[in-house]
Design an enzyme around this catalytic site. Structure first.
Site, short mmCIF file in Angstrom:
data_model
loop_
_atom_site.label_atom_id
_atom_site.label_comp_id
_atom_site.label_asym_id
_atom_site.label_seq_id
_atom_site.Cartn_x
_atom_site.Cartn_y
_atom_site.Cartn_z
N HIS A 1 -7.54 3.66 -1.98
CA HIS A 1 -6.32 4.44 -1.81
C HIS A 1 -6.52 5.88 -2.27
CE1 HIS A 1 -2.14 5.20 -1.05
NE2 HIS A 1 -2.17 5.96 -2.14
N ASP B 1 -5.78 9.18 -0.08
CA ASP B 1 -5.07 10.38 -0.54
C ASP B 1 -5.91 11.64 -0.31
OD1 ASP B 1 -2.76 9.09 -1.35
OD2 ASP B 1 -3.32 9.04 -3.48
N HIS C 1 0.04 10.48 2.98
CA HIS C 1 -0.27 9.26 3.75
C HIS C 1 -0.18 9.50 5.25
CE1 HIS C 1 0.99 6.65 0.04
NE2 HIS C 1 -0.05 7.43 -0.19
N HIS D 1 -4.21 14.83 -6.38
CA HIS D 1 -3.66 15.79 -5.44
C HIS D 1 -3.89 17.24 -5.88
CE1 HIS D 1 -1.87 12.48 -3.35
NE2 HIS D 1 -1.15 12.12 -4.40
#
Length: 313
Positions: free
Chosen positions: A239, A243, A81, A266
């Site tokens: 969101h 990321d 973030h 991720h």
């Protein structure tokens, strides 16, 4: 795209708790010289510090968040973030001091970090800004999930997610990215999770700092239980885009191209970035030639990158 590198004008601090560890932590952001990049300084209990560079070569675990680790085994987790805010603000050089193991979650977005940077102000530096220009497609697949970089005249994200719960379903964000779009369309989108996973996460020592103040929570009845509901009807994919922006900021320079993913996360973001930077025929390092004020068509030209450059992995 900014022609010259940028740092912040003055030192500024933020405090909060980690979403997984629940540990209180303070971060201090300080200006840095040209070509420094983004450098974390993990402050330990004795007053010493451990340097961890914000590069994909330093990425350790990617379970639920992105963790950086140096050769001594010192780690900083949940960096995505703040890295998204740094990229979204167009900051190239900064030193970040942190006195805990995890970046504070704050409200689960990049907005508070962005506010802090804007409060500190920005300084244009004398050094030219370098970009990673995508020359050919680099792609990684993992089961039904995939991520790729493609050549594109600009910086674009096309992120698609697909969840069985009807409150999310299949959502896609597609658009060119700049500082204004990041601020208005992406920075306020919150991290999210499922109530059914909470007890399992707690048992694993995770999500100890999670709450309705910093996370969107989906209940067993497939509804968002947060008071006030969603900030965007497609807040979940926004969101995920946030990321991705944070994870890809670990390239060491902004990219010119299109990033696309389906059911990514991720781990996949780090894998495709490593795949790109490991293939030196897939990209080139460029900077702006000429002055835009004199020549509206100021072009990008390839430059010789030093062997120690962050993208030389």
């Amino acid at each position: 795209m900014r022609d010259f590198q940028t740092t912040i004008a003055e030192r500024i601090s933020l405090s909060g708790a980690g979403v997984h560890s629940g540990t209180p932590v303070t971060m201090a952001f300080a200006p840095a010289d040209p070509d420094t990049g983004i450098v974390f300084q993990r402050i330990d209990g004795s007053g010493g510090s451990h340097e961890i560079r914000a590069l994909v070569s330093e990425v350790g675990t990617t379970d639920l968040s992105t963790t950086l680790a140096n050769r001594a085994g010192v780690t900083i987790s949940t960096v995505e973030h703040v890295m998204a805010a740094i990229a979204g603000a167009g900051i190239d050089n900064m030193v970040i001091e942190i006195d805990g193991p995890e970046v504070p979650i704050l409200d689960g977005t990049s907005a508070a970090f962005l506010d802090a940077f804007e409060q500190a102000g920005f300084v244009r530096q004398a050094a030219k800004r370098r970009f990673i220009r995508i020359l050919k497609t680099s792609r990684i697949e993992a089961g039904a999930s995939w991520a790729e970089f493609r050549p594109y005249d600009g910086t674009r994200y096309e992120v698609e997610i697909d969840f069985e719960t009807p409150v999310i379903g299949r959502q896609k964000f597609a658009g060119d990215m700049d500082e204004t779009i990041f601020r208005k369309e992406i920075s306020r989108a919150r991290t999210f999770g499922f109530m059914r996973d909470v007890e399992k996460l707690w048992a694993a020592g995770l999500a100890l700092g999670s709450s309705l103040d910093n996370s969107l929570v989906i209940g067993d009845d497939h509804s968002v239980i947060n008071p006030g509901g969603l900030r965007f009807k497609d807040e979940f994919v926004r969101h995920k885009t946030l990321d991705a922006i944070g994870d890809l900021a670990l390239a060491g320079a902004p990219f010119i191209g299109c990033f696309r993913s389906y059911r990514g996360g991720h781990r996949l973001n780090a894998a495709v970035l490593r795949a790109l930077l490991s293939d030196h025929t897939a990209f080139e390092i460029v900077e702006m030639a000429g002055k835009r004020g004199q020549n509206r068509g100021a072009s990008l030209v390839a430059v010789n990158a030093p062997v120690f450059a962050p993208w030389a992995i």
